[in-house]
Write an enzyme that holds these catalytic residues in place. Structure first.
Site: not given
Length: 250
Positions: A146, A159
């Site tokens: 990401s 995350y």
């Protein structure tokens, strides 16, 4: 990009029943790639496999044995393995837990699930795939990280931990995999179009899953390895490979 050389190759996609996995599967099938989808969402996965003419296997990427089974299933069906997309991932947001994040009051169940799915899924997936890819003469692994693996992302620090870990893992194991003829790269998408309204901060352009799928295939077929590529909407080029600063003395 020219995908004519992909016809007849075989690929595995984890998180194959999700929005990104679905878009990637469609893109690969259009290029003539034989696809095995792996996911814990059996209903959606089987429906997509039936629609696209793919195969599906129920697999939990947190389990090393499930990773071995999904690779074996792909090889048993197609006789080879060329491309592996380790795409399964979760966040505090997707688990509907622990947001806004409070470092003094951590949702331990969500915390451990995020690290296990995102990091263990990458590590176990790579380990399971190496032998099959090497027997084909080499191949490519793309791990879905990401933009949160490249920058600080205060909305979801857990995350962010997991995605930074994946980027570091890709960079660190690339030399070892090169000896088997395998490239490995991290794709780092920005906000992608599977979020519900209101979940993306104002001002961020939303990346279409189809655009991300095309970028993932571009990264997989490039000869470079050990790299991290951000894929961000409303940017030209949409794919950008990132350099990392060295540390004096190391």
């Amino acid at each position: 990009m020219d995908t004519s050389g992909l016809s007849g190759k075989a690929a595995v996609i984890t998180g194959g029943a999700g929005v990104i996995g679905q878009a990637l599967a469609r893109h690969l099938v259009e290029a003539g790639v034989r696809v095995t989808l792996a996911d814990i969402a059996t209903g959606r996965g089987e429906a997509l496999a039936s629609e696209l003419g793919c195969s599906f296997i129920e697999a939990d990427v947190r389990d090393p044995g499930d990773n071995e089974r999904m690779i074996a299933a792909a090889v048993d069906r197609h006789g080879r393995l060329d491309l592996v997309f380790l795409n399964a991932g979760v966040s505090m947001q997707s688990l509907e837990a622990g947001l806004p994040y409070d470092p003094a009051d951590i949702d331990l169940t969500a915390y451990r699930r995020i690290l296990s799915v995102n990091i263990d899924g990458g590590v176990f997936g790579v380990s399971a795939a190496i032998g099959a890819l090497a027997r084909t003469g080499g191949g490519a692994i793309v791990i879905t990280a990401s933009v949160a693996g490249l920058i600080a992302w205060p909305p979801d620090p857990v995350y962010t931990i997991s995605k930074h870990g994946l980027v570091g893992y890709v960079r660190s194991i690339a030399p070892a995999l090169a000896g088997h003829g395998i490239t490995i790269n991290a794709v780092c998408p920005g906000a992608t179009g599977h979020f519900e309204g209101g979940q993306i901060p104002d001002g961020l352009a939303v990346l279409a899953p189809e655009t991300l799928a095309a970028a993932m295939l571009e990264i997989a077929t490039d000869t470079g390895t050990g790299r991290a590529a951000s894929v961000v909407a409303a940017r030209d080029p949409v794919v950008q490979f990132h350099e990392f600063a060295g540390v004096e003395g190391f």
